[in-house]
Scaffold this active site. Structure first.
Site, mmCIF file in Angstrom:
data_model
loop_
_atom_site.group_PDB
_atom_site.id
_atom_site.type_symbol
_atom_site.label_atom_id
_atom_site.label_comp_id
_atom_site.label_asym_id
_atom_site.label_seq_id
_atom_site.Cartn_x
_atom_site.Cartn_y
_atom_site.Cartn_z
ATOM 1 N N SER A 71 -8.410 9.876 11.647
ATOM 2 C CA SER A 71 -7.978 8.791 10.748
ATOM 3 C C SER A 71 -6.619 9.082 10.132
ATOM 4 O O SER A 71 -5.746 8.211 10.107
ATOM 5 C CB SER A 71 -9.008 8.524 9.652
ATOM 6 O OG SER A 71 -9.111 9.609 8.781
ATOM 7 N N ARG B 38 -19.997 10.926 14.871
ATOM 8 C CA ARG B 38 -20.673 10.517 13.639
ATOM 9 C C ARG B 38 -21.737 9.446 13.849
ATOM 10 O O ARG B 38 -22.772 9.462 13.178
ATOM 11 C CB ARG B 38 -19.628 10.009 12.634
ATOM 12 C CG ARG B 38 -18.771 11.129 12.117
ATOM 13 C CD ARG B 38 -17.669 10.630 11.228
ATOM 14 N NE ARG B 38 -16.873 11.757 10.761
ATOM 15 C CZ ARG B 38 -15.753 11.636 10.072
ATOM 16 N NH1 ARG B 38 -15.275 10.447 9.778
ATOM 17 N NH2 ARG B 38 -15.093 12.708 9.681
ATOM 18 N N GLU C 48 -6.190 2.160 7.856
ATOM 19 C CA GLU C 48 -7.565 1.669 8.025
ATOM 20 C C GLU C 48 -7.666 0.144 8.034
ATOM 21 O O GLU C 48 -8.610 -0.414 8.586
ATOM 22 C CB GLU C 48 -8.468 2.257 6.930
ATOM 23 C CG GLU C 48 -9.948 2.089 7.250
ATOM 24 C CD GLU C 48 -10.873 2.734 6.231
ATOM 25 O OE1 GLU C 48 -10.403 3.582 5.448
ATOM 26 O OE2 GLU C 48 -12.064 2.387 6.221
ATOM 27 N N HIS D 184 -18.536 4.883 5.313
ATOM 28 C CA HIS D 184 -17.391 5.775 5.142
ATOM 29 C C HIS D 184 -16.085 5.192 5.674
ATOM 30 O O HIS D 184 -15.027 5.430 5.114
ATOM 31 C CB HIS D 184 -17.702 7.092 5.872
ATOM 32 C CG HIS D 184 -16.596 8.096 5.831
ATOM 33 N ND1 HIS D 184 -16.140 8.645 4.641
ATOM 34 C CD2 HIS D 184 -15.854 8.662 6.819
ATOM 35 C CE1 HIS D 184 -15.164 9.509 4.911
ATOM 36 N NE2 HIS D 184 -14.952 9.524 6.212
ATOM 37 N N GLY E 50 -0.575 4.558 0.432
ATOM 38 C CA GLY E 50 -1.285 5.706 0.991
ATOM 39 C C GLY E 50 -0.510 6.287 2.163
ATOM 40 O O GLY E 50 0.688 6.021 2.325
ATOM 41 N N SER F 86 -17.757 16.805 3.641
ATOM 42 C CA SER F 86 -16.830 16.794 4.775
ATOM 43 C C SER F 86 -17.466 17.316 6.066
ATOM 44 O O SER F 86 -18.277 18.252 6.046
ATOM 45 C CB SER F 86 -15.617 17.665 4.434
ATOM 46 O OG SER F 86 -14.833 17.863 5.585
ATOM 47 N N GLY G 145 0.831 -1.212 0.000
ATOM 48 C CA GLY G 145 0.000 0.000 0.000
ATOM 49 C C GLY G 145 0.859 1.252 0.000
ATOM 50 O O GLY G 145 1.909 1.287 0.651
#
Lengths: 227, 541
Positions: free
Chosen positions: B375, B279, B360, B336, B9, B244, B7
Site C-alpha cells: 500500500s 490477508r 487508497e 482495514h 498523506g 501489524s 490530501g
C-alpha cells in the site's frame, strides 16, 4: 458509573468562552476521546442543566496515540485525549480545555499552524543528503516520530509562540536534518531559534507522547555545532 | 501549470514533491496536516525486491497479481514492482529512517503472500517515518514558493464541464464558506472509505466522501466490493487496533484452543508458512474456525519484540494492559483497506479529463486483495505516476465560468448552516455502518445485500429530506449523502459479482468464475447504478 464532564467551550463565531458540564455514564475506564465522541453522538445534546448545547468541536484521526490531533488539556495536564483514560471510581469529574498557548478556533480545536510556519521560515529540510552514521539510527527513528501535536510547546516555560524561541520539536527536527545533511546551515537556525532560549526544564520530554529524548537532540546538535 | 492536490498523506506528498521538483506550482488542501494522515498509521513496511538477492521483479509481480486474484492490470503492477527499489532509494535520500543490518544494508522482513522477504521497514512505524521525511522534503519547495498547503480546507465538489475537471469547490472550515480553487489538473489523494464501516483500523478522517461525491458527479468507480479485512486486530472499547502483519512476519503464530491444546490452524491448513498467507485467506480461515483466535509472539522474547515491533507492544499495553512478551494477543479480523475506489488508467487519470487519483482512494494495483507492504509502495509510486502523467498530458487551461453551479451549491450549503434540526447527521453514518457490517462482512449473500441496499436507499432519502444539527461541522452534513451512495455502490457491485474472489466471498457462489476475472466498473447515471466489467482493460491494464 456517572461522571461530570466539564468542557471549556469557545463559540467559533463570537469567541465567547464558558465552561459547560455534561453528564456521562461511563463503562469501565473510557478515554477522553471516547467520552467526547459519545457525547457528540447523542440524539439531542443537552448539558447537565438540561439546556440545549452546541455539538463539541474537537479533532481526532487515529484514536491510538500516533497522530497528535487530539492534544488538549485534561484535568490541568496537557495530553492526548485518545490515550488519557478516566476512572469514574476515582474521580467524579473530568475537566477538558483546549491547549492554552494556541489560538482557539472553537471549543477544543486550536490553530497549530505556527509549528509549520516556524519550520518553513528556518528552512528545516535536508539541503544535501549525506547518509547518517548507523549510530544515529535509534535516535533518528525516535525523533522522526514527532507528532507536531504541540504538547511540548504547551508545557515549555520559554515558548510563547511569538518570540524567536521555537521549542523542543524544532530542536528535534533540526537534529534530523543535520544528521543526514552535508550542509551545516541548519546549525545556525538551531543557534538562533533554540540553543540560547532553552532553560532545560525538560518538561517537553515528560509530556511527549512519543517519548522523544529532546535532551539527546540538543546534546547532539551542540556537539555538532562545535565541529 | 497549477496542480491542486486533495490530501496530504503519502500519495499527495509524493505527487507534490514530484511536481514541484519539476517546476510546477502545487496547492495542497486538507482539513489536517500530514502528521494526522492515515499514512502515519501504516505499520509494517514497504515492499521492494532486493536486487542482490534471489528475489526478482517477476516474483514480486507474480505475488501481487496472485494475491489480487488476477484482476489487477499486469502492466500497471509491473511498473509498480520494477520501480520499488528506486522508490526505496528516493525515500532514503529524503532521510527516511529504515532498519538496517550490521553491514548498513536495509533490512527486509517476511510479509503475507510473498515468496521472498522483501518488506523494507522501520520498526512498526514505517508509514510515520516516511511521512516525516516526505513532509520535510516538501518544505524545500514551499520555501521556493512552488508548493503551498492550505489546511482547514475540505473538498466539497469538483468543477466539471464537458468531461473535464477545472478545479474544485472547497469548504473553508474557518470561515464556514465555499470557494472555488481553479487548477490545470487535480489529483485526489484523499485516502480510503473508512466511514462506510464506522470505525476501522485506520483514520476517522478518511471517510470516502471525495470518491463518493466524484462518483455522483460522473467519475467511474472500480472494484468497490473488495474490502480488506485485516486478520489480526485487537478489540478495545476505543476501536479495533491493528496488530501489524510484521508480528507474523517476524514469526508470530495463530492458534485457537481445543481440549486445552493449542491448534495452529493456519499451519495445519497451509503448512509451515500458513500464518503468512494473503490477508483474505487468513481472515477467512479465522472466521471459519468459529473459535476465539490468538496470535502468539511471546516466544520471540522481549528484546526482539521491543526492537522489531515496539509500537505493537506499546499499543497492546496501553489499550488492553496486555504484555505481548508474556501473553498471546486475542485477535479478530476487521476492516482495514479498500481495494476499490476511483477507476484510473495506468497514468492514474480517471474517466474525467484533468482529474487524477492516487493512493487508497484510487483503485489500481491490488486487484481483489492487497498484499501487505504494497500500500505505501502504491501510494508513493502512484503519486509520482500521476505527477508524471500531468506533466506529460496537461497544459495551462482557461476555466469556464461555474457561477450557476457554485450558486446552487452555496444555496444547499447555507440551508445546512441555517437548519433548526437537533439530531446529528452522524446518526445516519452510524446506521450506514450497521448496514455495511450486516451485508458486507467477510462472507456475503444476495439476500443480505438486497436488504442492505434497501436500508441505504432509505438513508439516502432521509439525509436528503431531514434537517440536522447545524452546530456540528457542516462538512459532516454535506458529506453524508455521498458516503451512503458510496456504500450502495459497494453493495451493488457485491450483489452483481456472483462468485467468490479474494476479499469478496459469497456463500451461494463459493468458487471463482472465469467470466468474472475482470475489474468491476460502476457508474452513477443520475442515481441509477450501472455495473460492468473491464475485460478490455480500459482503465488499469
Amino acid at each position: 458509573m456517572n461522571i461530570d464532564v466539564r468542557i471549556k467551550r469557545t463559540d467559533p463565531v463570537s469567541g465567547e468562552t464558558q465552561w459547560q458540564t455534561f453528564e456521562y455514564d461511563a463503562l469501565g475506564k473510557p478515554s477522553v476521546a471516547k467520552i467526547l465522541e459519545e457525547i457528540n453522538l447523542r440524539e439531542q445534546l443537552t448539558d447537565k442543566d438540561g439546556k440545549a448545547a452546541r455539538r463539541i468541536s474537537w479533532e481526532c484521526s487515529c484514536l491510538q496515540g500516533v497522530c497528535g490531533a487530539c492534544a488538549m488539556v485534561i484535568d490541568g495536564r496537557p495530553a492526548l485525549a485518545c490515550e488519557t483514560f478516566v476512572d469514574p471510581s476515582a474521580q467524579s469529574e473530568v475537566s477538558i480545555e483546549p491547549l492554552r498557548k494556541f489560538h482557539v478556533v472553537a471549543d477544543l480545536v486550536v490553530d497549530r499552524s505556527v509549528i509549520d510556519k516556524t519550520l518553513l521560515e528556518s528552512e528545516v529540510y535536508i539541503k544535501d543528503y549525506n547518509e547518517s552514521s548507523p549510530d544515529e539510527f535509534a535516535h533518528r527513528y525516535q525523533a522522526s516520530k514527532c507528532l507536531k501535536c504541540g504538547l511540548c510547546l504547551e508545557v515549555c516555560p520559554n515558548w510563547t509562540g511569538t518570540g524567536k524561541f521555537a521549542g523542543a520539536l524544532f530542536a528535534n527536527d533540526c537534529y534530523l536534518v543535520d544528521s543526514a545533511d552535508s550542509s551545516t546551515e541548519i546549525r545556525d537556525e538551531f543557534g538562533k531559534h533554540f540553543a540560547a532560549g532553552c532553560s532545560k526544564s525538560l518538561s517537553c520530554m515528560k509530556v511527549c507522547p512519543m517519548k522523544i529524548e529532546t535532551i539527546a537532540s540538543i546534546a547532539k546538535m551542540n556537539r555538532r555545532k562545535k565541529r | 501549470m497549477k496542480v491542486l492536490i486533495v490530501g496530504t498523506g503519502i500519495s499527495g506528498l509524493s505527487a507534490a514533491v514530484a511536481l514541484a521538483s519539476r517546476g510546477e506550482d502545487v496547492i495542497m488542501i486538507s482539513p489536517f496536516p500530514s502528521e494526522r494522515a492515515q499514512s502515519v498509521m501504516a505499520a509494517g513496511g514497504i515492499n521492494a525486491v532486493d536486487e542482490e538477492s534471489e528475489d526478482s521483479f517477476e516474483a514480486h509481480i507474480g505475488d501481487t497479481l496472485k494475491g489480487g486474484r488476477f484482476i489487477a492490470g499486469k502492466e500497471a503492477v509491473k511498473g509498480l514492482c520494477e520501480a520499488a527499489p528506486s522508490v526505496i532509494r528516493e525515500l532514503e535520500q529524503m532521510g527516511t529512517v529504515f532498519a538496517r543490518d550490521e553491514n548498513g544494508k536495509i533490512r527486509r522482513r517476511a510479509f503475507g503472500g510473498q515468496s521472498f522477504d522483501r518488506t523494507c521497514y522501520s520498526g512498526t512505524s514505517t508509514g510515520k517515518q516516511i511521512v516525516t521525511a516526505l513532509r520535510r522534503e516538501l518544505r524545500r519547495y514551499e520555501s521556493q514558493g512552488k508548493a503551498e498547503i492550505r489546511l482547514g480546507t475540505d473538498f466539497h465538489s469538483a468543477l466539471i464541464e464537458d468531461g473535464r475537471c477545472y478545479g474544485i469547490l472547497a469548504y473553508d472550515e474557518r470561515y464556514a464558506s465555499l470557494a472555488p480553487i481553479y487548477a490545470d489538473a487535480v489529483i485526489i489523494a484523499s485516502g480510503g472509505q473508512n466511514a462506510l464501516y464506522g470505525k476501522t483500523t485506520g483514520s476517522t478522517a478518511c471517510d470516502g466522501y471525495t470518491a463518493g461525491r466524484l462518483f455522483m458527479q460522473g467519475a467511474v468507480l472500480k472494484n468497490p466490493e473488495f474490502v480488506q479485512f485485516h486478520p489480526t486486530t485487537y478489540v478495545t472499547p476505543q476501536k479495533n487496533m491493528l496488530i501489524s502483519e510484521a508480528a507474523r512476519g517476524e514469526g508470530g503464530r495463530l492458534f485457537y484452543v481445543k481440549d486445552s491444546k493449542r491448534v495452529y490452524f493456519m499451519e495445519d491448513l497451509f503448512g509451515p508458512k500458513g500464518n503468512l498467507m494473503p490477508r483474505d485467506v487468513v481472515s477467512r480461515s479465522i472466521f471459519n474456525t468459529g473459535e476465539k483466535v490468538f496470535l502468539d509472539v511471546s516466544f520471540l522474547g522481549g528484546k526482539k519484540i521491543r526492537e522489531r515491533m515496539l509500537e505493537t507492544y506499546e499499543l497492546c499495553m496501553k489499550y488492553g494492559g496486555l504484555d505481548i512478551t508474556e501473553e498471546p494477543i486475542p485477535v479478530t479480523p476487521s476492516v482495514h483497506f479498500f481495494m476499490g475506489g476511483l477507476a484510473v488508467d495506468n497514468g492514474h487519470m480517471t474517466n474525467i479529463d484533468g482529474l487524477y487519483a492516487a493512493g487508497e482512494c484510487a483503485s489500481i494495483y491490488h486487484g481483489a486483495n492487497r498484499l501487505g507492504g504494497n500500500s505505501m509502495l502504491a501510494a508513493f509510486y502512484g503519486g509520482k505516476v500521476a505527477a508524471g502523467s500531468i506533466i506529460e498530458r496537461e497544459e495551462k487551461r482557461e476555466a469556464p465560468l461555474f457561477d450557476g453551479f457554485i450558486r446552487d451549491q452555496e444555496k444547499a450549503f447555507n440551508k445546512i448552516l441555517s437548519s433548526s434540526g437537533r439530531k446529528p447527521v452522524t446518526d445516519i453514518r452510524s446506521k450506514l455502518a450497521q448496514a455495511m457490517k450486516g451485508s458486507m462482512g467477510i462472507i456475503r449473500n444476495g439476500k443480505d445485500l438486497e436488504d442492505g441496499i434497501n436500508v441505504l436507499d432509505g438513508l439516502i432519502g432521509q439525509v436528503r429530506e431531514d434537517e440536522f444539527d447545524s452546530s456540528l461541522l457542516p462538512y459532516f452534513t454535506y458529506s453524508t449523502e455521498a458516503i451512503v451512495v458510496l456504500g450502495k455502490a459497494a453493495m451493488t457491485a457485491a450483489l452483481a459479482r456472483t462468485e467468490s474472489r479474494g476479499a469478496h466471498q459469497r456463500s451461494e457462489y463459493k468458487e471463482e468464475k472465469d467470466e468474472f476475472c475482470a475489474a468491476t466498473l460502476i457508474s452513477y447515471d443520475g442515481g441509477r447504478l450501472s455495473v460492468s466489467y473491464d475485460k478490455e482493460g480500459r482503465y488499469e491494464h
